[in-house]
Every structure is written in C-alpha cells, then in structure tokens.
Motif scaffolding. Sequence first.
Motif, short mmCIF file in Angstrom:
data_model
loop_
_atom_site.label_atom_id
_atom_site.label_comp_id
_atom_site.label_asym_id
_atom_site.label_seq_id
_atom_site.Cartn_x
_atom_site.Cartn_y
_atom_site.Cartn_z
N SER A 37 0.83 -1.20 0.00
CA SER A 37 0.00 0.00 0.00
C SER A 37 0.87 1.26 0.00
O SER A 37 1.91 1.31 0.66
N ILE B 132 -7.77 -1.84 -4.83
CA ILE B 132 -8.69 -0.73 -4.59
C ILE B 132 -7.89 0.56 -4.41
O ILE B 132 -6.91 0.58 -3.66
N GLU C 126 -8.29 4.40 -3.01
CA GLU C 126 -9.15 5.19 -2.13
C GLU C 126 -8.66 6.63 -2.20
O GLU C 126 -7.46 6.87 -2.11
N TYR C 127 -9.58 7.55 -2.39
CA TYR C 127 -9.19 8.96 -2.34
C TYR C 127 -10.26 9.78 -1.65
O TYR C 127 -11.44 9.44 -1.67
N GLN C 128 -9.80 10.85 -0.99
CA GLN C 128 -10.71 11.72 -0.25
C GLN C 128 -10.65 13.11 -0.86
O GLN C 128 -9.57 13.64 -1.09
N VAL D 14 -15.14 10.11 0.78
CA VAL D 14 -14.14 9.11 0.43
C VAL D 14 -14.72 8.28 -0.71
O VAL D 14 -15.86 7.83 -0.64
N TYR E 249 -14.05 5.08 -3.57
CA TYR E 249 -13.30 3.87 -3.84
C TYR E 249 -13.49 3.49 -5.30
O TYR E 249 -14.56 3.67 -5.87
N LEU F 218 -17.32 -1.03 -0.49
CA LEU F 218 -15.95 -1.55 -0.50
C LEU F 218 -15.91 -3.08 -0.60
O LEU F 218 -15.07 -3.63 -1.31
N HIS G 22 -14.06 -5.14 -3.56
CA HIS G 22 -13.01 -6.11 -3.25
C HIS G 22 -13.33 -7.46 -3.90
O HIS G 22 -12.45 -8.13 -4.45
#
Length: 131
Positions: A31, A49, A51-53, A59, A61, A89, A93
């Motif tokens: 990661s 995956i 992930e960004y905010q 948030v 995905y 999520l 996944h």
Amino acid sequence: MSMHLKILLPFGLFADVEAVLRIVVMTTDGSLGLLPRRLDCAAALAPGIVEYQTEAGGVVYAALDEGVMIKTGSDVFISVRRAIAGADLDHLHALVAREFLAQSSEQQSARDALAKLESGFLSRFSELHHE
C-alpha cells in the motif's frame, strides 16, 4: 493544498477529480499513501482498490486493474487497463478478486503455454539444423 487525480483507461478518461486531499493505492510492493506535499514518484500498481478523499469530505473507492501511477507536483496520473467505481468496499473487493486477479492468472497460464510452444519450436528447429 490539494491534488488533481486523473485515472486513465486505454480508451478514455475514467475519472478527473480536483481537490483531492489524500490517495491510497495498492502497488506491487504494498500500500502507498499520497498527500499533496509528497515528493514526486512513480509506482507499478497491482490489481486492487484505490481510495481517495476530496475536499468535499467524501471518500471514494474504485477497483483498478494493474497499471502505473505517477505523481508530479499536485497532479497524480493513474493509468490502468480497467476500472470500476463503487461505494461498497466489500463489493469492489470481491470484483477485484473475481475479475482482475482471475484474469491475471489466466494471462500467466497463456504466457506459460506460449513459452512452452516457443521452447518446443526452438528445440525442433535446433534438431533440424544439426541434421
């Protein structure tokens, strides 16, 4: 300070997001988290995956296939073969495990079979050459 994220696919633009506060991607080494002031970098991405905010507080995905990520200044470019967006999520996944990783193993099997064919061809060619 924020980042500008672009997720690129072979046939077009998947996402173009301004005002991103943080990004977490899955690289081939594990990661990797990105913040706006992080030094420029590049990484090979594993299926997984992202992930960004955003500054708006949400948030987001997305499931990504293998590819590359480049951060230069406040711009982050991710180039992958396939991407799927979603808020759940667990569902994303499962999609990665089922579709992206299964296809990677099928591609490896095809590469192995091709290598065996090439090896056999070279053996036979060598035998014919020595006769």
